[in-house]
Scaffold this motif. Structure first.
Motif, PDB file in Angstrom:
ATOM      1  N   GLU A  21       0.819  -1.209   0.000  1.00  0.00           N
ATOM      2  CA  GLU A  21       0.000   0.000   0.000  1.00  0.00           C
ATOM      3  C   GLU A  21       0.854   1.261   0.000  1.00  0.00           C
ATOM      4  N   PHE A  22       1.874   1.298   0.834  1.00  0.00           N
ATOM      5  CA  PHE A  22       2.766   2.459   0.857  1.00  0.00           C
ATOM      6  C   PHE A  22       3.493   2.624  -0.473  1.00  0.00           C
ATOM      7  N   ARG A 205      -8.586  -0.601   5.205  1.00  0.00           N
ATOM      8  CA  ARG A 205      -9.985  -0.466   5.611  1.00  0.00           C
ATOM      9  C   ARG A 205     -10.187  -0.625   7.116  1.00  0.00           C
ATOM     10  N   ILE A 206      -9.095  -0.694   7.846  1.00  0.00           N
ATOM     11  CA  ILE A 206      -9.167  -0.803   9.297  1.00  0.00           C
ATOM     12  C   ILE A 206      -8.597   0.479   9.898  1.00  0.00           C
ATOM     13  N   LYS A 207      -9.363   1.137  10.748  1.00  0.00           N
ATOM     14  CA  LYS A 207      -8.889   2.384  11.361  1.00  0.00           C
ATOM     15  C   LYS A 207      -7.585   2.135  12.103  1.00  0.00           C
ATOM     16  N   LYS A 208      -6.642   3.053  11.960  1.00  0.00           N
ATOM     17  CA  LYS A 208      -5.287   2.861  12.479  1.00  0.00           C
ATOM     18  C   LYS A 208      -5.025   3.762  13.682  1.00  0.00           C
ATOM     19  N   ASP A 222       1.013  10.091  12.092  1.00  0.00           N
ATOM     20  CA  ASP A 222      -0.413  10.079  11.755  1.00  0.00           C
ATOM     21  C   ASP A 222      -0.630  10.489  10.294  1.00  0.00           C
ATOM     22  N   LYS A 223       0.087  11.503   9.859  1.00  0.00           N
ATOM     23  CA  LYS A 223      -0.031  11.972   8.470  1.00  0.00           C
ATOM     24  C   LYS A 223       0.422  10.910   7.486  1.00  0.00           C
ATOM     25  N   ILE A 229      -4.531   4.996   4.630  1.00  0.00           N
ATOM     26  CA  ILE A 229      -5.617   4.321   5.356  1.00  0.00           C
ATOM     27  C   ILE A 229      -6.943   5.041   5.092  1.00  0.00           C
ATOM     28  N   VAL A 230      -7.781   4.463   4.254  1.00  0.00           N
ATOM     29  CA  VAL A 230      -9.047   5.113   3.895  1.00  0.00           C
ATOM     30  C   VAL A 230     -10.029   5.114   5.063  1.00  0.00           C
TER      31      VAL A 230
END
Length: 342
Positions: A21-22, A205-208, A222-223, A229-230
């Motif tokens: 993803e990165f 799709r999982i809150k981080k 966080d940024k 992370i959608v």
């Protein structure tokens, strides 16, 4: 151009999906000590089945950032407004805004030294006595520490007890880098929440949960995650809060499963169908829908021991957490006994 360069340390079922993803936005160097693992990934095959072959192929590149930047063609190319731009020779073919994005895989620690973010995603198991085994985490910290530069940020994703990042890992980084924590380099913690085999709740799709060793570092971490992370992120106030949040997620689940496992044993003695009982109880809106069964895997059966260990170090003996572990650890023998009775 974004100068973010990321190294992912550990290419298992946690590290690889994150690296892919990165790599759609940044140059990522994936590092693993297992040569056969790197070889299979370079062929576009993930034996953990977390990443599809086509998705892996779409980000793989053949050279590291230094070699790719050396391919910059200095010849100028005309553009409609009469100005010129530099043409870049790169092997990126999936439409990223960053011409140097992509995933380069290696077992050579020297090839991660140009990164400015190091994300450690190695296993944190327990030993035969159910005590936390931090060796993989500390060895990974040694590897990263040996290549750290001024201003770099090291992010840990591995599940640990509260305090492990700053009390166990940071001293290793300081020793092997010769630099000072929160002066020369910084640390973040963003616990993995991967559910292996789940194709719906994938990494983006999982809150981080994110955190940093300073307020500024926390916002940087966080940024970084927010860029992929959608589902969004939650910036915890401290690293210890983030560590504690992660370790109680699986501990809570383990305890809830232990409760219904104990109910199954009780109702079995009473000749009552446990499934029927849970179905009836589930008609109330706030009844939690857990089912009895075996507990295994890399996380749920391990993480509670990390919290229990830290609790015992403070002089507190956790009763519910360890009782849940005993019940769930004994379910295999219980089920086998019930099968023999059939």
């Amino acid at each position: 151009m974004d100068n973010t360069q990321i190294a992912i340390i550990g290419l298992g079922y946690v590290g690889l999906p994150l690296a892919v993803e990165f790599a759609k936005k940044y140059h990522v160097t994936g590092f693993d000590i297992n040569q056969s693992r790197v070889d299979e990934l370079n062929k576009g095959h993930d034996s953990t089945l977390e990443v599809a072959g086509k998705d892996l192929h779409s980000v793989l590149i053949k050279s590291n950032i230094k070699k790719r930047k050396s391919k910059l063609i200095l010849s100028e190319v005309a553009v409609p407004d009469g100005n010129t731009i530099a043409q870049i020779d790169n092997d990126n073919h999936y439409g990223s805004d960053n011409p140097f994005s992509g995933l380069y895989l290696t077992t050579n620690p020297k090839e991660i030294k140009d990164s400015n973010y190091y994300i450690i995603t190695v296993p944190t198991p327990t030993d035969k006595n159910n005590r936390p085994e931090l060796t993989p985490l500390l060895k990974a910290s040694e590897t990263v520490g040996s290549v750290l530069k001024i201003g770099d940020i090291v992010i840990y994703e591995s599940t640990v007890y509260p305090g492990a990042t700053e009390e166990d890992c940071v001293p290793v980084l300081e020793t092997f880098s010769g630099m000072a924590f929160n002066k020369d380099f910084y640390v973040g913690y963003s616990p993995e929440r991967i559910n292996p085999g789940d194709k719906e709740h994938t990494v983006t799709r999982i809150k981080k949960i994110t955190s940093g060793s300073t307020k500024e570092t926390g916002h940087k971490v966080d940024k970084l995650y927010k860029s992929i992370i959608v589902a969004g992120t939650h910036l915890a106030p401290t690293i210890k809060v983030a560590e504690a949040a992660k370790v109680i997620e699986n501990s809570q689940r383990d305890i809830n499963i232990a409760f219904v496992n104990e109910l199954a044993k009780i109702f079995g003695n009473l000749n009552i169908d446990t499934k029927d009982v849970l179905e009836a109880a589930g008609t109330k809106w706030n009844f939690l829908p857990f089912k009895p069964g075996l507990v295994g895997g890399h996380c749920i059966g391990v993480d509670p021991y990390y919290l229990a260990q830290k609790a015992q170090e403070t002089g507190y003996n956790p009763e519910i957490i360890l009782a849940g572990r005993r019940i769930n650890d004994g379910m295999g023998q219980y089920v086998a006994g019930e099968v023999i009775k059939l």
